[in-house]
Design a protein around this motif. Structure first.
Motif, PDB file in Angstrom:
ATOM      1  N   ARG A 223       1.063  -1.362   0.046  1.00  0.00           N
ATOM      2  CA  ARG A 223      -0.186  -0.154   0.854  1.00  0.00           C
ATOM      3  C   ARG A 223       0.769   1.002  -0.102  1.00  0.00           C
ATOM      4  O   ARG A 223       2.005   0.958   0.733  1.00  0.00           O
ATOM      5  CB  ARG A 223      -1.287   0.374   1.272  1.00  0.00           C
ATOM      6  N   GLY A 224       0.823   1.781  -0.781  1.00  0.00           N
ATOM      7  CA  GLY A 224       1.007   2.556  -0.988  1.00  0.00           C
ATOM      8  C   GLY A 224       2.650   3.674  -1.518  1.00  0.00           C
ATOM      9  O   GLY A 224       3.507   4.485  -1.702  1.00  0.00           O
ATOM     10  N   LEU A 225       3.284   2.307  -2.737  1.00  0.00           N
ATOM     11  CA  LEU A 225       3.926   1.692  -3.072  1.00  0.00           C
ATOM     12  C   LEU A 225       3.633   1.998  -4.676  1.00  0.00           C
ATOM     13  O   LEU A 225       2.974   1.928  -5.256  1.00  0.00           O
ATOM     14  CB  LEU A 225       5.188   0.282  -2.516  1.00  0.00           C
ATOM     15  N   ILE A 226       5.196   2.001  -5.379  1.00  0.00           N
ATOM     16  CA  ILE A 226       4.921   2.502  -6.915  1.00  0.00           C
ATOM     17  C   ILE A 226       5.151   0.681  -6.949  1.00  0.00           C
ATOM     18  O   ILE A 226       5.855   0.088  -6.572  1.00  0.00           O
ATOM     19  CB  ILE A 226       5.995   3.345  -7.502  1.00  0.00           C
ATOM     20  N   MET A 227       4.429   0.296  -8.047  1.00  0.00           N
ATOM     21  CA  MET A 227       4.643  -1.097  -8.692  1.00  0.00           C
ATOM     22  C   MET A 227       5.531  -0.843 -10.007  1.00  0.00           C
ATOM     23  O   MET A 227       5.587   0.042 -10.864  1.00  0.00           O
ATOM     24  CB  MET A 227       3.406  -1.320  -9.124  1.00  0.00           C
TER      25      MET A 227
ATOM     26  N   ARG B 102      -1.917  12.633 -12.156  1.00  0.00           N
ATOM     27  CA  ARG B 102      -1.947  12.475 -11.282  1.00  0.00           C
ATOM     28  C   ARG B 102      -1.003  11.385  -9.864  1.00  0.00           C
ATOM     29  O   ARG B 102      -1.205  11.480  -8.827  1.00  0.00           O
ATOM     30  CB  ARG B 102      -3.313  11.228 -11.284  1.00  0.00           C
ATOM     31  N   MET B 103      -0.531  10.604 -11.389  1.00  0.00           N
ATOM     32  CA  MET B 103       0.909   9.860  -9.506  1.00  0.00           C
ATOM     33  C   MET B 103       2.367  10.797  -9.661  1.00  0.00           C
ATOM     34  O   MET B 103       3.119  10.355  -8.631  1.00  0.00           O
ATOM     35  CB  MET B 103       1.364   9.018 -10.868  1.00  0.00           C
ATOM     36  N   ALA B 104       2.221  12.054 -10.487  1.00  0.00           N
ATOM     37  CA  ALA B 104       3.128  12.375  -9.922  1.00  0.00           C
ATOM     38  C   ALA B 104       3.786  13.145  -8.177  1.00  0.00           C
ATOM     39  O   ALA B 104       4.667  12.794  -8.670  1.00  0.00           O
ATOM     40  CB  ALA B 104       3.544  14.029 -10.551  1.00  0.00           C
ATOM     41  N   ASP B 105       2.621  13.211  -7.579  1.00  0.00           N
ATOM     42  CA  ASP B 105       2.983  13.414  -6.271  1.00  0.00           C
ATOM     43  C   ASP B 105       3.054  11.857  -5.393  1.00  0.00           C
ATOM     44  O   ASP B 105       3.521  12.176  -3.783  1.00  0.00           O
ATOM     45  CB  ASP B 105       1.906  14.307  -5.488  1.00  0.00           C
ATOM     46  N   ARG B 106       2.879  10.669  -6.064  1.00  0.00           N
ATOM     47  CA  ARG B 106       3.650   9.610  -4.892  1.00  0.00           C
ATOM     48  C   ARG B 106       4.574   9.553  -4.924  1.00  0.00           C
ATOM     49  O   ARG B 106       6.043   9.561  -5.581  1.00  0.00           O
ATOM     50  CB  ARG B 106       2.436   8.307  -6.145  1.00  0.00           C
ATOM     51  N   PRO B 107       5.248   9.132  -3.226  1.00  0.00           N
ATOM     52  CA  PRO B 107       6.343   8.764  -2.997  1.00  0.00           C
ATOM     53  C   PRO B 107       7.243   7.449  -4.044  1.00  0.00           C
ATOM     54  O   PRO B 107       6.525   6.749  -4.369  1.00  0.00           O
ATOM     55  CB  PRO B 107       6.460   8.131  -1.817  1.00  0.00           C
ATOM     56  N   GLY B 108       8.736   7.875  -4.420  1.00  0.00           N
ATOM     57  CA  GLY B 108       8.542   6.703  -5.536  1.00  0.00           C
ATOM     58  C   GLY B 108       8.552   7.276  -6.490  1.00  0.00           C
ATOM     59  O   GLY B 108       9.852   6.486  -7.565  1.00  0.00           O
ATOM     60  N   TRP B 109       8.029   7.624  -7.343  1.00  0.00           N
ATOM     61  CA  TRP B 109       7.667   8.093  -8.290  1.00  0.00           C
ATOM     62  C   TRP B 109       8.669   8.576  -9.773  1.00  0.00           C
ATOM     63  O   TRP B 109       8.352   8.435 -10.199  1.00  0.00           O
ATOM     64  CB  TRP B 109       6.133   8.793  -8.971  1.00  0.00           C
ATOM     65  N   ALA B 110       9.329   9.294  -8.561  1.00  0.00           N
ATOM     66  CA  ALA B 110      10.042  10.708  -9.769  1.00  0.00           C
ATOM     67  C   ALA B 110      11.277   9.176 -10.089  1.00  0.00           C
ATOM     68  O   ALA B 110      11.509   9.433 -11.151  1.00  0.00           O
ATOM     69  CB  ALA B 110      10.574  11.519  -9.350  1.00  0.00           C
ATOM     70  N   ALA B 111      11.884   8.572  -9.392  1.00  0.00           N
ATOM     71  CA  ALA B 111      12.855   7.899  -9.271  1.00  0.00           C
ATOM     72  C   ALA B 111      12.253   6.619 -10.706  1.00  0.00           C
ATOM     73  O   ALA B 111      12.937   6.014 -10.781  1.00  0.00           O
ATOM     74  CB  ALA B 111      13.173   7.061  -7.752  1.00  0.00           C
ATOM     75  N   TYR B 112      11.107   6.119 -10.137  1.00  0.00           N
ATOM     76  CA  TYR B 112      10.880   4.990 -11.018  1.00  0.00           C
ATOM     77  C   TYR B 112      10.618   5.769 -12.553  1.00  0.00           C
ATOM     78  O   TYR B 112      11.305   4.595 -13.326  1.00  0.00           O
ATOM     79  CB  TYR B 112       9.598   4.769 -10.911  1.00  0.00           C
ATOM     80  N   ALA B 113      10.339   6.947 -12.661  1.00  0.00           N
ATOM     81  CA  ALA B 113      10.163   7.473 -13.659  1.00  0.00           C
ATOM     82  C   ALA B 113      11.496   7.614 -14.475  1.00  0.00           C
ATOM     83  O   ALA B 113      11.328   7.960 -15.679  1.00  0.00           O
ATOM     84  CB  ALA B 113       9.522   8.650 -13.660  1.00  0.00           C
TER      85      ALA B 113
END
Length: 269
Positions: free
Chosen positions: A178-182, A243-254
């Motif tokens: 929960r709260g993590l990026i797939m 919509r995903m831009a503010d999720r923790p870990g999204w920037a590194a994943y992207a």
């Protein structure tokens, strides 16, 4: 090779439009009853299956039997799988935030606004995007290599969609995530396996249409171009990533994962 039957194909355009509109109007009535417009996403895939079935039936005696069957089966399998998946995913949930935000801007009646801006628009898009399927159904001449190449590209697309959806569903079902990026499985190769799959499906179906000659190739060319634009710059990738831009870990994943076409993840600097 016989000339392309433009007259019967023109009639089919009307039948296909009627089929797509019937599915979306029935969905609109059901949405009003349930008070939730997210079910229109289920109708998207189902409407393509209906158009494929209508085109297959209407083209009897016109196009090549093998190509008619191939175009109809590939479209119906893709559309029905997508419809079932979205129906299962949305079961028990409330309104989709996308539709809630859209309808909050309605200048008058929300129902009338939804009918115009969601249901009628999707019916028109189904009709437009399905042009390769419609055109292929009326193409004379036997199947050749282009049709089987199209089926192979379609299969790659369905694989990315189905496997990516299944991987994401398992990931979300685990409370520890929960709260993590797939970022596992196909999601390591592309941030959008399902959108890339859609891309392959419609370019594959376009190749099936191209197998029927220059007429269906010309008629159907708009379909994969429109789908590519929608997936990469329209309501697909661009809107979801916003919509995903503010999720923790999204920037590194992207930063390490391809935005669309699959490739191995970049190594961190």
């Amino acid at each position: 090779m016989s000339a392309y039957p433009w007259g019967p194909f023109a009639v089919n355009l009307g039948w296909a439009a009627a089929g797509a509109l019937a599915v979306l109007l029935a969905t609109f009535a059901l949405a009003l009853r349930k008070g939730v417009h997210r079910i229109v996403d289920v109708a998207w895939g189902a409407a393509f299956a209906v158009v494929a079935a209508v085109s297959w039936a209407a083209s009897t005696g016109e196009g090549d039997t093998g190509r008619r069957a191939l175009a109809a089966v590939l479209t119906a399998v893709w559309g029905l799988r997508l419809a079932v998946h979205i129906a299962r995913r949305g079961r028990g949930h409330g309104e989709d935030p996308r539709y809630g935000e859209l309808l909050s801007r309605a200048p008058g009646s929300r129902a009338w606004y939804a009918l115009r801006m969601v249901y009628a628009l999707q019916a028109a898009l189904v009709w437009l995007v399905s042009l390769p399927v419609q055109a292929a159904s009326y193409a004379p001449g036997p199947l050749s290599a282009a049709a089987w190449a199209g089926a192979a590209v379609w299969a790659v697309g369905v694989f990315f969609e189905a496997v990516g959806d299944a991987q994401l569903a398992r990931f979300r079902a685990d409370p520890a995530n929960r709260g993590l990026i797939m970022d596992r499985g196909l999601w390591r190769l592309t941030r959008h396996p399902n959108y890339f799959g859609d891309f392959c499906v419609w370019w594959g179906l376009y190749l099936v249409a191209c197998d029927g000659g220059p007429a269906p190739a010309a008629v159907g060319a708009v379909s994969p171009l429109v789908m590519t634009a929608l997936l990469t710059r329209g309501s697909g990738k661009r809107l979801l990533e916003r919509r995903m831009a503010d999720r923790p870990g999204w920037a590194a994943y992207a930063a390490r994962t391809s935005g669309f076409f699959p490739r191995p993840p970049r190594r961190p600097r």
